[in-house]
Design an enzyme around this catalytic site. Structure first.
Site, PDB file in Angstrom:
ATOM      1  N   ASP A   8      40.039  37.104  39.244  1.00  8.51           N
ATOM      2  CA  ASP A   8      40.985  38.170  38.919  1.00  8.51           C
ATOM      3  C   ASP A   8      41.070  39.027  37.749  1.00  8.51           C
ATOM      4  O   ASP A   8      41.985  39.488  36.990  1.00  8.51           O
ATOM      5  CB  ASP A   8      42.640  37.871  39.165  1.00  8.51           C
ATOM      6  CG  ASP A   8      42.794  37.225  40.539  1.00  8.51           C
ATOM      7  OD1 ASP A   8      41.984  37.160  41.439  1.00  8.51           O
ATOM      8  OD2 ASP A   8      44.023  36.841  40.693  1.00  8.51           O
ATOM      9  N   LYS A 106      42.758  37.751  48.013  1.00 10.42           N
ATOM     10  CA  LYS A 106      43.954  36.986  48.331  1.00 10.42           C
ATOM     11  C   LYS A 106      45.073  37.755  48.043  1.00 10.42           C
ATOM     12  O   LYS A 106      45.219  38.931  47.295  1.00 10.42           O
ATOM     13  CB  LYS A 106      43.866  35.775  47.338  1.00 10.42           C
ATOM     14  CG  LYS A 106      43.818  36.155  46.063  1.00 10.42           C
ATOM     15  CD  LYS A 106      43.606  35.010  45.060  1.00 10.42           C
ATOM     16  CE  LYS A 106      43.633  35.388  43.433  1.00 10.42           C
ATOM     17  NZ  LYS A 106      45.111  35.903  43.000  1.00 10.42           N
ATOM     18  N   CYS A 151      46.849  32.274  38.287  1.00  5.82           N
ATOM     19  CA  CYS A 151      45.666  32.167  39.324  1.00  5.82           C
ATOM     20  C   CYS A 151      44.353  31.249  38.763  1.00  5.82           C
ATOM     21  O   CYS A 151      43.875  30.675  39.506  1.00  5.82           O
ATOM     22  CB  CYS A 151      45.100  33.512  39.636  1.00  5.82           C
ATOM     23  SG  CYS A 151      46.484  34.569  40.379  1.00  5.82           S
TER      24      CYS A 151
HETATM   25  C1  VGL Z   1      48.304  36.617  39.031  1.00  5.38           C
HETATM   26  C2  VGL Z   1      50.581  36.738  38.973  1.00  5.38           C
HETATM   27  C3  VGL Z   1      50.512  37.377  40.175  1.00  5.38           C
HETATM   28  C4  VGL Z   1      46.993  36.129  38.501  1.00  5.38           C
HETATM   29  C5  VGL Z   1      48.290  37.145  39.995  1.00  5.38           C
HETATM   30  O1  VGL Z   1      45.913  36.567  38.584  1.00  5.38           O
HETATM   31  O2  VGL Z   1      47.003  35.274  37.507  1.00  5.38           O
HETATM   32  N1  VGL Z   1      49.464  36.206  38.310  1.00  5.38           N
HETATM   33  N2  VGL Z   1      49.343  37.770  40.805  1.00  5.38           N
END
Ligand code: VGL
Ligand code: ZN
Length: 196
Positions: A8, A106, A151
């Site tokens: 991410d 995701k 994540c």
């Molecule tokens: C994430 C919160 C919501 C992350 C993704 O990538 O850590 N955290 N969505």
């Protein structure tokens, strides 16, 4: 085979983004530099529909970071982030992607959040990441990216449970909540993970 997973590293998680991680941009040169040490590189991409139920906008009267119940689980209400096809969902401009062979998205199901790159939070759906890595002969997985306490942590925990020798690269991740990170690090180590 040793693989690197980049979790991410998207504009919304960088300083100035919708769900910014403090100093999140500082890991990008680190991730670029270490890529040469891996046989295979994959990435995950948080990829939510605009009506995702983890978004605070979907719960009038609630505040960002409040906790509710969603799909029978506790759920943090996040600022709306990583909406499909938006600028915020794009990978960071400075992140080298040339060697990234697989991108696993995701968070597509509006009714359940998905922190791990392997499964959603209810373990209802498998993204295919584990099978992909095993098919490619990967035995050892190093985890980098954002955010360390969500994540990255859940991806690394699932990697252990899928049987990979798993490490989190400390200098290649940053947390949303630094205070909560110690407990999560301990949990990862107790489960057999390594911090490198
Ligand atoms: C994430 C919160 C919501 C992350 C993704 O990538 O850590 N955290 N969505
Ligand atoms: Zn998300």
């Amino acid at each position: 085979m040793k693989a690197l997973i980049i979790v991410d590293v998207q504009n919304d998680f960088l300083p100035g983004g919708a769900l910014e991680v403090s100093k999140g941009d500082e890991i990008i040169p680190v991730i670029n530099y270490i890529q040469k040490d891996y046989d295979l590189i994959v990435a995950t991409q948080d990829w939510h529909p605009a009506n995702h139920q983890s978004f605070v906008s979907q719960h009038p009267g609630k505040l960002p970071f409040e906790i509710i119940e969603l799909a029978g689980m506790t759920q943090v209400l996040w600022p709306d982030h990583c909406i499909q096809d938006s600028y915020g969902a794009q990978f960071a401009e400075d992140l080298q992607l040339a060697r990234v062979e697989g991108i696993f998205r995701k968070g597509l199901n509006p009714f359940i959040d998905s922190y791990s790159g392997f499964y959603d939070n209810g373990r209802l759906k498998n993204t295919g990441l584990s099978g992909y890595l095993k098919d490619r002969g990967v035995a050892e997985l190093h985890v980098s990216g954002l955010a360390a306490d969500f994540c990255v942590f859940y991806t690394a925990m699932d990697a252990l449970s899928e049987g990979f020798k798993t490490s989190i690269i400390s200098k290649a991740t940053k947390a949303i909540d630094k205070g909560a990170m110690m407990e999560k690090k301990n949990e990862f180590i107790r489960a057999g993970g390594l911090l490198i």
